[in-house]
Write a protein that holds these residues in place. Structure first.
Motif, PDB file in Angstrom:
ATOM      1  N   THR A  12       0.824  -1.211   0.000  1.00 57.22           N
ATOM      2  CA  THR A  12       0.000   0.000   0.000  1.00 57.22           C
ATOM      3  C   THR A  12       0.853   1.254   0.000  1.00 57.22           C
ATOM      4  O   THR A  12       0.596   2.199  -0.756  1.00 57.22           O
ATOM      5  CB  THR A  12      -0.926   0.010   1.229  1.00 57.22           C
ATOM      6  OG1 THR A  12      -1.744  -1.164   1.219  1.00 57.22           O
ATOM      7  CG2 THR A  12      -1.818   1.243   1.216  1.00 57.22           C
ATOM      8  N   TYR A  16       0.837   4.113  -2.904  1.00 57.33           N
ATOM      9  CA  TYR A  16       0.436   5.479  -2.581  1.00 57.33           C
ATOM     10  C   TYR A  16       1.555   6.495  -2.805  1.00 57.33           C
ATOM     11  O   TYR A  16       1.296   7.655  -3.157  1.00 57.33           O
ATOM     12  CB  TYR A  16      -0.053   5.572  -1.135  1.00 57.33           C
ATOM     13  CG  TYR A  16      -1.504   5.204  -0.954  1.00 57.33           C
ATOM     14  CD1 TYR A  16      -2.463   5.570  -1.896  1.00 57.33           C
ATOM     15  CD2 TYR A  16      -1.929   4.493   0.166  1.00 57.33           C
ATOM     16  CE1 TYR A  16      -3.786   5.236  -1.739  1.00 57.33           C
ATOM     17  CE2 TYR A  16      -3.266   4.156   0.337  1.00 57.33           C
ATOM     18  CZ  TYR A  16      -4.194   4.526  -0.624  1.00 57.33           C
ATOM     19  OH  TYR A  16      -5.521   4.196  -0.461  1.00 57.33           O
ATOM     20  N   THR A  19       1.264   7.154  -6.510  1.00 54.80           N
ATOM     21  CA  THR A  19       0.055   7.906  -6.880  1.00 54.80           C
ATOM     22  C   THR A  19       0.105   9.343  -6.367  1.00 54.80           C
ATOM     23  O   THR A  19      -0.551  10.217  -6.931  1.00 54.80           O
ATOM     24  CB  THR A  19      -1.216   7.225  -6.344  1.00 54.80           C
ATOM     25  OG1 THR A  19      -1.134   7.101  -4.916  1.00 54.80           O
ATOM     26  CG2 THR A  19      -1.394   5.843  -6.951  1.00 54.80           C
ATOM     27  N   ASP A  23      -0.954  12.182  -8.785  1.00 55.76           N
ATOM     28  CA  ASP A  23      -1.979  13.170  -8.417  1.00 55.76           C
ATOM     29  C   ASP A  23      -1.482  14.590  -8.665  1.00 55.76           C
ATOM     30  O   ASP A  23      -2.217  15.445  -9.170  1.00 55.76           O
ATOM     31  CB  ASP A  23      -2.364  13.017  -6.947  1.00 55.76           C
ATOM     32  CG  ASP A  23      -3.225  11.797  -6.690  1.00 55.76           C
ATOM     33  OD1 ASP A  23      -3.857  11.312  -7.647  1.00 55.76           O
ATOM     34  OD2 ASP A  23      -3.269  11.328  -5.534  1.00 55.76           O
ATOM     35  N   ASN A  43     -13.571   8.689 -12.523  1.00 53.16           N
ATOM     36  CA  ASN A  43     -13.403   7.749 -11.414  1.00 53.16           C
ATOM     37  C   ASN A  43     -14.704   7.051 -11.039  1.00 53.16           C
ATOM     38  O   ASN A  43     -14.711   5.852 -10.734  1.00 53.16           O
ATOM     39  CB  ASN A  43     -12.848   8.480 -10.188  1.00 53.16           C
ATOM     40  CG  ASN A  43     -11.425   8.959 -10.393  1.00 53.16           C
ATOM     41  OD1 ASN A  43     -10.786   8.619 -11.382  1.00 53.16           O
ATOM     42  ND2 ASN A  43     -10.919   9.744  -9.469  1.00 53.16           N
ATOM     43  N   TYR A  47     -15.062   2.959 -10.761  1.00 53.50           N
ATOM     44  CA  TYR A  47     -15.394   2.269  -9.515  1.00 53.50           C
ATOM     45  C   TYR A  47     -16.594   1.351  -9.710  1.00 53.50           C
ATOM     46  O   TYR A  47     -16.621   0.216  -9.202  1.00 53.50           O
ATOM     47  CB  TYR A  47     -15.691   3.281  -8.407  1.00 53.50           C
ATOM     48  CG  TYR A  47     -14.456   3.882  -7.777  1.00 53.50           C
ATOM     49  CD1 TYR A  47     -13.473   3.076  -7.198  1.00 53.50           C
ATOM     50  CD2 TYR A  47     -14.273   5.261  -7.746  1.00 53.50           C
ATOM     51  CE1 TYR A  47     -12.340   3.637  -6.625  1.00 53.50           C
ATOM     52  CE2 TYR A  47     -13.139   5.825  -7.161  1.00 53.50           C
ATOM     53  CZ  TYR A  47     -12.179   5.005  -6.609  1.00 53.50           C
ATOM     54  OH  TYR A  47     -11.058   5.556  -6.041  1.00 53.50           O
ATOM     55  N   SER A  82     -11.857  13.027  -1.168  1.00 51.18           N
ATOM     56  CA  SER A  82     -10.944  13.399  -2.255  1.00 51.18           C
ATOM     57  C   SER A  82     -11.143  14.841  -2.726  1.00 51.18           C
ATOM     58  O   SER A  82     -10.265  15.401  -3.379  1.00 51.18           O
ATOM     59  CB  SER A  82     -11.103  12.439  -3.445  1.00 51.18           C
ATOM     60  OG  SER A  82     -12.394  12.554  -4.018  1.00 51.18           O
ATOM     61  N   ASN A 228      -3.470   6.024 -12.868  1.00 47.86           N
ATOM     62  CA  ASN A 228      -3.609   6.483 -11.488  1.00 47.86           C
ATOM     63  C   ASN A 228      -4.813   5.831 -10.814  1.00 47.86           C
ATOM     64  O   ASN A 228      -4.736   5.399  -9.652  1.00 47.86           O
ATOM     65  CB  ASN A 228      -3.754   8.001 -11.462  1.00 47.86           C
ATOM     66  CG  ASN A 228      -3.659   8.572 -10.064  1.00 47.86           C
ATOM     67  OD1 ASN A 228      -2.757   8.239  -9.311  1.00 47.86           O
ATOM     68  ND2 ASN A 228      -4.578   9.452  -9.719  1.00 47.86           N
ATOM     69  N   GLN A 229      -5.902   5.732 -11.537  1.00 48.11           N
ATOM     70  CA  GLN A 229      -7.118   5.146 -10.970  1.00 48.11           C
ATOM     71  C   GLN A 229      -6.939   3.660 -10.669  1.00 48.11           C
ATOM     72  O   GLN A 229      -7.387   3.166  -9.622  1.00 48.11           O
ATOM     73  CB  GLN A 229      -8.293   5.362 -11.922  1.00 48.11           C
ATOM     74  CG  GLN A 229      -9.611   4.798 -11.455  1.00 48.11           C
ATOM     75  CD  GLN A 229     -10.148   5.484 -10.206  1.00 48.11           C
ATOM     76  OE1 GLN A 229      -9.491   6.315  -9.602  1.00 48.11           O
ATOM     77  NE2 GLN A 229     -11.354   5.131  -9.809  1.00 48.11           N
ATOM     78  N   CYS A 232      -4.905   3.392  -7.572  1.00 47.89           N
ATOM     79  CA  CYS A 232      -5.696   3.787  -6.397  1.00 47.89           C
ATOM     80  C   CYS A 232      -6.635   2.667  -5.951  1.00 47.89           C
ATOM     81  O   CYS A 232      -6.779   2.405  -4.754  1.00 47.89           O
ATOM     82  CB  CYS A 232      -6.500   5.045  -6.697  1.00 47.89           C
ATOM     83  SG  CYS A 232      -5.511   6.555  -6.712  1.00 47.89           S
ATOM     84  N   ALA A 235      -4.612   0.055  -4.230  1.00 51.91           N
ATOM     85  CA  ALA A 235      -4.229   0.502  -2.890  1.00 51.91           C
ATOM     86  C   ALA A 235      -5.417   0.472  -1.930  1.00 51.91           C
ATOM     87  O   ALA A 235      -5.255   0.160  -0.747  1.00 51.91           O
ATOM     88  CB  ALA A 235      -3.635   1.904  -2.945  1.00 51.91           C
ATOM     89  N   GLU A 236      -6.608   0.804  -2.435  1.00 50.54           N
ATOM     90  CA  GLU A 236      -7.812   0.729  -1.601  1.00 50.54           C
ATOM     91  C   GLU A 236      -8.015  -0.704  -1.113  1.00 50.54           C
ATOM     92  O   GLU A 236      -8.337  -0.946   0.061  1.00 50.54           O
ATOM     93  CB  GLU A 236      -9.044   1.172  -2.396  1.00 50.54           C
ATOM     94  CG  GLU A 236      -9.071   2.631  -2.793  1.00 50.54           C
ATOM     95  CD  GLU A 236      -9.553   3.535  -1.672  1.00 50.54           C
ATOM     96  OE1 GLU A 236      -9.588   3.075  -0.508  1.00 50.54           O
ATOM     97  OE2 GLU A 236      -9.888   4.694  -1.958  1.00 50.54           O
TER      98      GLU A 236
END
Length: 310
Positions: A12, A16, A19, A23, A43, A47, A82, A228-229, A232, A235-236
């Protein structure tokens, strides 16, 4: 499960730290500091797609309506968090932002004490005081009054971001478990995706800005945004599973400290090689302030881990 949550923390933190600079690049270069929140247009859809794919590929358990709502609320809070994050990035570089993340364990400890009757020890209090000094040092490293004011504003927004993210993580920790984690994650993605879509529909200017950005250099902008998404979402998945498997405050503290170290090192390397991507202020006094802040945070993390007996 010790090794698993520890490995997940390392993964993680690594994701991060990457990212964080993506970002910055998206905010500064692609969106040129104008409504970077418009990313939610993209995004939200991704998702929802990942929620559907996960539900199809893995077994999803039936859960009570209350649990389902809590899982989705965790995603909604992550979505809302965010907004202050992207606004703050206009005035804050990745390393400075990473130092503000260190206050996240404070929220986990306070939530444990207030809602779950968990005791807070003296060593934990000392550790948190040490960690809280770090953001103050970063703010004071700015010599000009205007720069400090911008830093304070960015810091306040980052604190709000961390608070909302911590609330999301607290729900993850106490509502989910390793036995039905995939189920939790599907509803988390669903909540986050629906929230992003709703926010995008409520803000026509975001949709307009996203269309403007992607129309100029569609392959370049969409490629970076998509990368990037994906990172992310990965990482989530790892961060919330680590929170469930380990002690939440320690997992949060360890992940953030590792991210802080990696971000600090990457910031110097990337800024030297690719200034638009790294975007760190490499003035001597700022580097020293960030280095001191990093050392303080890591010291606080070590004290926290010793206090928890991990």
């Amino acid at each position: 499960m010790l090794m698993l949550w520890l490995i997940l923390c390392i993964i993680t933190a690594g994701i991060y730290s990457i990212t964080a600079f993506l970002d910055n690049y998206i905010t500064d270069v692609i969106f040129k500091n104008k409504k970077p929140q418009a990313l939610k247009v993209f995004n939200g859809a991704t998702y929802l797609v990942f929620a559907l794919l996960t539900a199809v590929l893995f077994n999803i358990d039936e859960v009570p309506l209350l649990n389902m709502g809590l899982f989705m609320l965790s995603g909604v809070l992550a979505s809302v968090s965010s907004i202050p994050y992207y606004i703050a990035l206009k005035n804050e570089e990745a390393t400075g932002a990473a130092i503000f993340y260190q206050i996240q364990p404070l929220f986990y400890l306070l939530a444990g004490a207030l809602f779950f009757h968990e005791a807070i020890s003296v060593p934990q209090i000392i550790a948190l005081i040490i960690i809280m000094i770090a953001p103050a040092i970063i703010i004071l490293s700015r010599k000009h009054k205007k720069s400090r004011q911008m830093q304070i504003r960015a810091g306040a927004l980052l604190v709000l971001y961390v608070f909302l993210l911590a609330l999301s993580g607290i729900i993850s920790t106490h509502a989910g478990n390793e036995n039905n984690y995939t189920t939790f994650f599907v509803y988390f993605l669903l909540g986050r995706g629906l929230s992003d879509v709703a926010l995008s529909l409520a803000n026509p200017s975001w949709r307009k800005r996203f269309k403007e950005v992607t129309a100029k250099k569609p392959l370049q902008s969409l490629g970076v945004i998509a990368l990037n998404q994906l990172l992310c979402i990965a990482a989530e998945f790892t961060s919330r599973l680590a929170l469930i498997l380990g002690v939440a405050a320690v997992v949060s503290a360890l992940t953030n400290s590792l991210e802080l170290i990696l971000t600090f090192l990457l910031g110097i390397i990337l800024t030297k090689r690719w200034p638009k991507f790294g975007r760190e202020h490499l003035h001597r006094h700022i580097i020293i302030a960030h280095l001191i802040g990093t050392v303080l945070c890591v010291t606080g993390i070590i004290i926290l881990q010793i206090a928890e007996g991990v």
